[in-house]
Design an enzyme around this catalytic site. Structure first.
Site, mmCIF file in Angstrom:
data_model
loop_
_atom_site.group_PDB
_atom_site.id
_atom_site.type_symbol
_atom_site.label_atom_id
_atom_site.label_comp_id
_atom_site.label_asym_id
_atom_site.label_seq_id
_atom_site.Cartn_x
_atom_site.Cartn_y
_atom_site.Cartn_z
ATOM 1 N N GLU A 29 -11.451 -6.366 -10.617
ATOM 2 C CA GLU A 29 -11.099 -7.427 -9.692
ATOM 3 C C GLU A 29 -12.438 -8.374 -9.421
ATOM 4 O O GLU A 29 -11.919 -9.510 -9.454
ATOM 5 C CB GLU A 29 -10.577 -6.608 -8.331
ATOM 6 N N ARG B 93 -12.775 12.255 -14.106
ATOM 7 C CA ARG B 93 -11.827 13.370 -13.672
ATOM 8 C C ARG B 93 -10.975 13.710 -14.773
ATOM 9 O O ARG B 93 -10.025 14.895 -15.069
ATOM 10 C CB ARG B 93 -10.980 12.876 -12.459
HETATM 11 P P1 AMP Z 1 -7.500 1.238 -13.502
HETATM 12 O O1 AMP Z 1 -8.658 1.012 -14.710
HETATM 13 O O2 AMP Z 1 -7.458 0.172 -12.483
HETATM 14 O O3 AMP Z 1 -6.262 1.859 -14.261
HETATM 15 O O4 AMP Z 1 -8.057 2.555 -12.546
HETATM 16 C C1 AMP Z 1 -8.179 3.709 -13.018
HETATM 17 C C2 AMP Z 1 -9.469 4.597 -12.887
HETATM 18 O O5 AMP Z 1 -9.792 4.356 -11.554
HETATM 19 C C3 AMP Z 1 -9.176 6.248 -13.037
HETATM 20 O O6 AMP Z 1 -10.251 6.684 -13.769
HETATM 21 C C4 AMP Z 1 -9.046 6.630 -11.757
HETATM 22 O O7 AMP Z 1 -9.587 7.841 -11.791
HETATM 23 C C5 AMP Z 1 -9.746 5.556 -10.964
HETATM 24 N N1 AMP Z 1 -8.681 5.224 -9.725
HETATM 25 C C6 AMP Z 1 -8.415 3.609 -9.482
HETATM 26 N N2 AMP Z 1 -7.473 3.667 -8.515
HETATM 27 C C7 AMP Z 1 -7.502 4.990 -7.820
HETATM 28 C C8 AMP Z 1 -6.894 5.550 -6.872
HETATM 29 N N3 AMP Z 1 -6.207 4.563 -5.892
HETATM 30 N N4 AMP Z 1 -7.006 6.658 -6.517
HETATM 31 C C9 AMP Z 1 -7.800 7.270 -7.160
HETATM 32 N N5 AMP Z 1 -8.598 7.154 -8.455
HETATM 33 C C10 AMP Z 1 -8.456 5.977 -8.686
#
Ligand code: AMP
Length: 174
Positions: free
Chosen positions: A96, A59
């Protein structure tokens, strides 16, 4: 940014129980919303001498490309493993449960490039910091990290301490 908030849909328990997924597809389908989101991120970097905008699969690609065009910069994809066809640099990060990794083409950025990293949602920050490390590994400078949505309750901003970070919509709670 109320207009944007109204175009982001909460999907509980997706893709697994306990996750509140922020679905941005209504925003993408709304011309005004899309223009406001892309326009706000673009404005933020207008004076930053950006040479490349890196989008994180998948995205992040959607927002990174029009931002790059308006800034007069190029676009670089940062992808999940095994998707990029040429020589890559790979960086692993903790999830996680287990690990994941991201890749960038070895020749995609070079020393002296000034890079903005774009994604749709900042959650724990693991993805964004891994993207930043990839770009830095190749000798480029991360000018900033820009996301549409910041899930403040997951602490991504703290993890990205030291990087310039902008988000357009913030959530304090799931
Ligand atoms: P993080 O590495 O935990 O910051 O996760 C970010 C990535 O996971 C991004 O590329 C988001 O598209 C996706 N992502 C993680 N959590 C969500 C959520 N609650 N809603 C939508 N996309 C998420």
């Amino acid at each position: 940014m109320k207009a944007l908030t109204d175009l982001i849909r909460d999907i509980p328990d997706f893709p697994e129980p306990g996750i509140m997924f922020k679905d941005i597809t209504p925003l993408l389908a709304d011309h005004n919303g899309l223009q406001i989101a892309v326009g706000a991120l673009t404005e933020h970097y207008r004076e930053a001498d950006v040479t490349l905008v890196a989008g994180i699969e998948s995205r992040g690609f959607i927002f990174a490309t029009p931002i790059a065009l308006t800034l007069g910069a190029g676009f670089v994809p940062i992808r999940k493993p095994g998707k990029l066809p040429y020589d890559v640099v790979r960086e692993e990060y903790e999830l996680e449960y287990g690990t994941d990794s991201l890749e960038i083409h070895r020749d995609a950025v070079k020393k002296g490039d000034r890079i903005v990293i774009i994604d749709d949602v900042l959650a724990t920050g693991g993805t964004a910091i891994t993207a930043a490390k990839l770009v830095e590994h190749l000798g480029a400078t991360v000018v900033g990290i820009g996301v549409m949505v910041e899930l403040e309750y997951l602490g991504g901003r703290q993890r990205l301490d030291g990087y310039e970070l902008i988000s357009l919509v913030q959530y304090e709670n799931p």
